[in-house]
Design an enzyme around this catalytic site. Sequence first.
Site, PDB file in Angstrom:
ATOM      1  N   TYR A   1      -4.728  46.766  25.610  1.00 33.85           N
ATOM      2  CA  TYR A   1      -4.786  45.454  24.942  1.00 33.85           C
ATOM      3  C   TYR A   1      -5.369  45.600  23.540  1.00 33.85           C
ATOM      4  O   TYR A   1      -4.806  45.106  22.554  1.00 33.85           O
ATOM      5  CB  TYR A   1      -5.625  44.471  25.772  1.00 33.85           C
ATOM      6  CG  TYR A   1      -5.904  43.183  25.041  1.00 33.85           C
ATOM      7  CD1 TYR A   1      -4.915  42.199  24.918  1.00 33.85           C
ATOM      8  CD2 TYR A   1      -7.138  42.941  24.438  1.00 33.85           C
ATOM      9  CE1 TYR A   1      -5.151  41.024  24.216  1.00 33.85           C
ATOM     10  CE2 TYR A   1      -7.379  41.769  23.741  1.00 33.85           C
ATOM     11  CZ  TYR A   1      -6.388  40.812  23.632  1.00 33.85           C
ATOM     12  OH  TYR A   1      -6.621  39.658  22.925  1.00 33.85           O
TER      13      TYR A   1
ATOM     14  N   GLY B   1      -2.375  28.775  21.692  1.00 35.90           N
ATOM     15  CA  GLY B   1      -1.014  28.485  21.226  1.00 35.90           C
ATOM     16  C   GLY B   1      -0.626  27.040  21.446  1.00 35.90           C
ATOM     17  O   GLY B   1      -0.036  26.390  20.566  1.00 35.90           O
TER      18      GLY B   1
ATOM     19  N   ALA C   1       3.154  29.286  23.391  1.00 35.07           N
ATOM     20  CA  ALA C   1       2.599  27.951  23.109  1.00 35.07           C
ATOM     21  C   ALA C   1       2.441  27.093  24.359  1.00 35.07           C
ATOM     22  O   ALA C   1       2.196  25.902  24.263  1.00 35.07           O
ATOM     23  CB  ALA C   1       3.494  27.239  22.102  1.00 35.07           C
TER      24      ALA C   1
END
Length: 320
Positions: A191, A19, A14
Amino acid sequence: MEQNRQSTVIITGASSGVGLHAAKALAKRGWNVVMACRDLQKAKKAAESVEMPEDSYTIMHIDLGSLNSVREFVNNFRASGKSLDALVCNAAIYMPLLKQPLRSPEGYELTVATNHLGHFLLCNLMLEDLKKSNASDRRLVILGTVTHNPDELGGKIPPRPDLGNLDGFAAGFKEPIAMIDGKKFEPVKAYKDSKVCNVLTMRELHRRYHESTGIVFSCLYPGCVADTPLFRHHYPLFQKLFPLFQKYITGGYVSQELAGERVAAVVADPEYRQSGVYWSWGNRQKKNGKPYVQQVSPQARDDEKAKRMWELSEKLVGLA
């Protein structure tokens, strides 16, 4: 959510990008936000930079690449005495230019260790806390990406994700193995593979626990956030051109603020109460684009693969 008690959400990663903006959007809705981040100083500066009220958030340390750090985070959260109403698995690393794999403290390839295994362990441990919450509506949300899905335009660019038969996981996923399918290391594929695992995790959580707990499990793709810090390890020219390309050529561009609002909505709004689904706003952003439930990739909806991935991941994170 009950009005007499502030709802608490944990958001991983975050301290920047989607985020951070999800944290801000939920704080604005009156939630108490636990910003679970690797760099506490950076998180503090980030929260101040978007003017989050000081009493709306707590910053706690987690490094999702380290299973010990995940366990420590859970212990620290429990020691805080907070109850948990929602968990957002948002943090991710993407290192497309790596020539050799980096390794987690446990010896696992770092991209999949961070994006998948760390979150897998966190979800499993925090299920207990979500179950204990007396909120009527508890949610666990995992961020998805269009690149997990070769059926979508944005997912057609090679290398395409492919978990194979999970041979890498089955063999222990340590040196010299760096890929889930056991093949040669490809950082971009690592990924994408990790994001397929995220969707499989959500679907398997739903299958195993939704009925008995009432917890809502979902994924979302908030749109192409082309200027997200996720791309900080890419070529500088890519970082410059990609947002322009998405803004003016494909029309797929979504701001970090809007993406954060969409995450907050999936966490808090009543219309997202469906469990086991993947929310999307599509790749071509219409001004008032409405969210819809999107079919996930063939691999990500393979229930047999989901079960096997779950069992092998349990072994790798020490839950089995």
